[in-house]
Write a protein that holds these residues in place. Sequence first.
Motif, PDB file in Angstrom:
ATOM      1  N   ALA A  71       0.843  -1.192   0.000  1.00 40.29           N
ATOM      2  CA  ALA A  71       0.000   0.000   0.000  1.00 40.29           C
ATOM      3  C   ALA A  71       0.884   1.250   0.000  1.00 40.29           C
ATOM      4  O   ALA A  71       0.595   2.224  -0.711  1.00 40.29           O
ATOM      5  CB  ALA A  71      -0.915   0.000   1.218  1.00 40.29           C
ATOM      6  N   GLU A  72       1.949   1.219   0.777  1.00 39.27           N
ATOM      7  CA  GLU A  72       2.862   2.366   0.823  1.00 39.27           C
ATOM      8  C   GLU A  72       3.661   2.490  -0.473  1.00 39.27           C
ATOM      9  O   GLU A  72       3.896   3.610  -0.962  1.00 39.27           O
ATOM     10  CB  GLU A  72       3.810   2.221   2.014  1.00 39.27           C
ATOM     11  CG  GLU A  72       4.782   3.365   2.211  1.00 39.27           C
ATOM     12  CD  GLU A  72       4.123   4.703   2.525  1.00 39.27           C
ATOM     13  OE1 GLU A  72       4.834   5.718   2.538  1.00 39.27           O
ATOM     14  OE2 GLU A  72       2.894   4.732   2.755  1.00 39.27           O
ATOM     15  N   MET A  73       4.069   1.389  -1.043  1.00 36.56           N
ATOM     16  CA  MET A  73       4.766   1.438  -2.328  1.00 36.56           C
ATOM     17  C   MET A  73       3.881   2.054  -3.400  1.00 36.56           C
ATOM     18  O   MET A  73       4.335   2.862  -4.218  1.00 36.56           O
ATOM     19  CB  MET A  73       5.222   0.029  -2.747  1.00 36.56           C
ATOM     20  CG  MET A  73       6.307  -0.559  -1.879  1.00 36.56           C
ATOM     21  SD  MET A  73       6.805  -2.221  -2.391  1.00 36.56           S
ATOM     22  CE  MET A  73       8.223  -1.844  -3.419  1.00 36.56           C
TER      23      MET A  73
ATOM     24  N   VAL B 165       2.547   6.581  -6.936  1.00 36.16           N
ATOM     25  CA  VAL B 165       1.570   7.539  -7.461  1.00 36.16           C
ATOM     26  C   VAL B 165       2.043   8.966  -7.200  1.00 36.16           C
ATOM     27  O   VAL B 165       1.928   9.847  -8.063  1.00 36.16           O
ATOM     28  CB  VAL B 165       0.180   7.293  -6.842  1.00 36.16           C
ATOM     29  CG1 VAL B 165      -0.768   8.445  -7.138  1.00 36.16           C
ATOM     30  CG2 VAL B 165      -0.404   5.983  -7.370  1.00 36.16           C
ATOM     31  N   GLU B 166       2.589   9.204  -6.020  1.00 29.62           N
ATOM     32  CA  GLU B 166       3.108  10.532  -5.683  1.00 29.62           C
ATOM     33  C   GLU B 166       4.240  10.931  -6.625  1.00 29.62           C
ATOM     34  O   GLU B 166       4.315  12.071  -7.087  1.00 29.62           O
ATOM     35  CB  GLU B 166       3.594  10.529  -4.238  1.00 29.62           C
ATOM     36  CG  GLU B 166       4.078  11.876  -3.729  1.00 29.62           C
ATOM     37  CD  GLU B 166       4.538  11.798  -2.292  1.00 29.62           C
ATOM     38  OE1 GLU B 166       5.721  11.471  -2.059  1.00 29.62           O
ATOM     39  OE2 GLU B 166       3.726  12.047  -1.396  1.00 29.62           O
ATOM     40  N   GLN B 167       5.116   9.988  -6.916  1.00 24.83           N
ATOM     41  CA  GLN B 167       6.226  10.268  -7.827  1.00 24.83           C
ATOM     42  C   GLN B 167       5.721  10.536  -9.248  1.00 24.83           C
ATOM     43  O   GLN B 167       6.227  11.424  -9.936  1.00 24.83           O
ATOM     44  CB  GLN B 167       7.212   9.102  -7.843  1.00 24.83           C
ATOM     45  CG  GLN B 167       8.063   9.009  -6.594  1.00 24.83           C
ATOM     46  CD  GLN B 167       9.060   7.870  -6.696  1.00 24.83           C
ATOM     47  OE1 GLN B 167       8.709   6.720  -6.445  1.00 24.83           O
ATOM     48  NE2 GLN B 167      10.270   8.176  -7.063  1.00 24.83           N
ATOM     49  N   ALA B 168       4.734   9.767  -9.673  1.00 23.67           N
ATOM     50  CA  ALA B 168       4.189   9.980 -11.012  1.00 23.67           C
ATOM     51  C   ALA B 168       3.531  11.344 -11.120  1.00 23.67           C
ATOM     52  O   ALA B 168       3.643  12.030 -12.144  1.00 23.67           O
ATOM     53  CB  ALA B 168       3.193   8.869 -11.351  1.00 23.67           C
ATOM     54  N   ASP B 169       2.840  11.754 -10.066  1.00 21.82           N
ATOM     55  CA  ASP B 169       2.204  13.070 -10.066  1.00 21.82           C
ATOM     56  C   ASP B 169       3.251  14.175 -10.145  1.00 21.82           C
ATOM     57  O   ASP B 169       3.085  15.148 -10.894  1.00 21.82           O
ATOM     58  CB  ASP B 169       1.349  13.240  -8.813  1.00 21.82           C
ATOM     59  CG  ASP B 169       0.625  14.584  -8.785  1.00 21.82           C
ATOM     60  OD1 ASP B 169      -0.248  14.800  -9.642  1.00 21.82           O
ATOM     61  OD2 ASP B 169       0.949  15.418  -7.917  1.00 21.82           O
TER      62      ASP B 169
END
Length: 217
Positions: free
Chosen positions: A122-124, A129-133
């Motif tokens: 879940a954390e990965m 997603v945060e990095q992609a954003d």
Amino acid sequence: MRENYNNQLDALSADLAEICQLAEDAMASGTRALLDADLGLAESTISSREQIDSLAAEWEHKAFSVLALQSPVALDLRIMVSGIHIVADLQRMGGLAIHIAELARRRHPAHVIPVEVECVFAEMGRVAVEQADATRRVLLTRDAELASELRTKDEAMDELHRSLFTLTSSSDWPHGVPTAVDITLLGRFYERFSDHTVEVAKRVIFLVTGEFRTDDA
């Protein structure tokens, strides 16, 4: 003429951001399908492959058309060279997210991962997603500072990846070799997704500064 050319270059940057958004969405839905053993969500994630691949091919066609019809200067060439590499990274990011969904589909109705590692994945997924954003925002703004920050954010993903190895290689691991193999494979998908966001960041820094560094620092 030049104004139209600049508009075309801006449109190409926006197209890269759109592909990145699709990869981000695939990672979010693929992770949720993995955690919930949700077959329908896995299928919808997998179906995004065609759109990602189509947009990537369309981007390359547009880019080469612009190069053929205009007289590019040094910065223009940097945009195109960087973009050709970036679109490959983004396409691969989408592919890795889809691989996660494919594994969830393959093991359905069973859960791929045991309860002990659910929080890690879940954390990965959240980090990816945060990095992609952040990558999408870098592509839209060409913000070298934000790109530099992105190049260091994969440390969190690397640490999570190492924690999976520690768990699955423990002598008291209770779930057997097949499950350990699935977890190792999934961890690699997330790690590589993160690595590709770093590569995009490097390309944007090259675009802005004209300097390309091969290290991850």
